[in-house]
Design an enzyme around this catalytic site. Sequence first.
Site, PDB file in Angstrom:
ATOM      1  N   SER A  70      43.933  53.646   1.501  1.00  0.00           N
ATOM      2  CA  SER A  70      43.610  54.009   0.132  1.00  0.00           C
ATOM      3  C   SER A  70      44.038  55.451  -0.070  1.00  0.00           C
ATOM      4  CB  SER A  70      42.120  53.784  -0.140  1.00  0.00           C
ATOM      5  OG  SER A  70      41.905  53.779  -1.536  1.00  0.00           O
TER       6      SER A  70
ATOM      7  N   LYS B 167      48.529  56.055   0.649  1.00  0.00           N
ATOM      8  CA  LYS B 167      49.318  54.845   0.367  1.00  0.00           C
ATOM      9  C   LYS B 167      50.829  55.105   0.360  1.00  0.00           C
ATOM     10  CE  LYS B 167      46.025  52.018  -2.208  1.00  0.00           C
ATOM     11  NZ  LYS B 167      45.799  51.286  -3.456  1.00  0.00           N
TER      12      LYS B 167
ATOM     13  N   ASP C 167      47.547  44.683  -3.791  1.00  0.00           N
ATOM     14  CA  ASP C 167      46.767  44.955  -5.008  1.00  0.00           C
ATOM     15  C   ASP C 167      47.181  44.073  -6.186  1.00  0.00           C
ATOM     16  OD1 ASP C 167      45.021  46.858  -4.001  1.00  0.00           O
ATOM     17  OD2 ASP C 167      46.379  48.530  -4.403  1.00  0.00           O
TER      18      ASP C 167
ATOM     19  N   GLY D  28      48.379  54.285  -9.786  1.00  0.00           N
ATOM     20  CA  GLY D  28      48.644  53.432  -8.625  1.00  0.00           C
ATOM     21  C   GLY D  28      48.353  51.962  -8.873  1.00  0.00           C
TER      22      GLY D  28
END
Length: 284
Positions: A67, A71, A107, A132
Site C-alpha cells: 500500500s 506501490k 484493485d 491511485g
Amino acid sequence: MKLDGYTRLTAVVANPIKHSISPFIHNRAFEATATNGAYVAWEIEASDLAETVANIRRYQMFGINLSMPYKEQVIPYLDKLSDEARLIGAVNTVVNENGNLIGYNTDGKGFFKCLPSFTISGKKMTLLGAGGAAKSILAQAILDGVSQISVFVRSVSMEKTRPYLDKLQEQTGFKVDLCALEYVSELQARIAESDLLVNATSVGMDGQSSPVPENIVLPETLLVADIIYQPFETPFLKWARSQGNPAVNGLGMLLYQAAEAFQLWTGKEMPTEEIWQSLTEKYQ
C-alpha cells in the site's frame, strides 16, 4: 490457525499500516481454506524496501501486498509485471513464483467484482478523481472493454492528470475524456449517458461532504459506487439511494482485491461470502 515449520508468510507492506484490515481478511481465508499460511503487517521505512522484497525469496513467502507509499517504488525490484500493473504503473500484489517475483494490481479487478450483476464491457463510465484507486479502475475498465470513460477532476488537477491519460492512450489506443468537476452542466451531461458513476476521491470520508452537487439528476438505471467504506454510507451514496439508484460502497472492493491476491498466491478461492459477513458486522 496452527503455525509450524511449514507455515508460509504473506504480509502487507506500507507506512503507516498497523490499522490495516488485510491481516483479518487473509488469516480468515487461510483458516477457512485449510492453507498453512499467515499474514502480517510490516510498517517499514523506504530504505528497507529492497531488503523486504529480497526477503520474499529468502523466506520462500507466498508474496506480499503493498500500500502507500510503496506501490510504485517496488517496481524496480520485481522480475515481471502483469498487464494491468504495467498500465497502472503501480503494484499492490507481489507473487513469488519459484523465486520469480511478479507484480500485479488487483484493485481494479476487485472493484469490478464487487459490483452486483454488472459488467463494464460495452458500457459508459463517469469517474470522479484520478488518484491511485482511480487509475486502477480506469486501466481495468479499458482491459475489460469499456466503451467510454469520462474522468472528472478539479480544474487545478487537470494538468497533473493529463500525462497519465495520454500514456494510457499510447499503450491501449483508448482515449479517456478529461473534464473539470467545476463544469456542472458537462458533469450532468456525462452522468446522464453513463451506466456507472464512481467516486474515487476521498471526498465523503468526513461523513459530511459529497464530490458532486446535489442538483445533479441521475438516470434511473445508473449504478453508483464509492471507493470509501468508512463511513459505511457516505453522503454521496445516501444521495444516490434517495434518487432510487443502486449504490455500492468500497468494502467489497477491499474484499475482492484481497480475494484476487489470495488466489494468485495459493491457487485457492477465498470464501468471500463468509468473510463479507464478518466485515460488514465490523464496519456497519
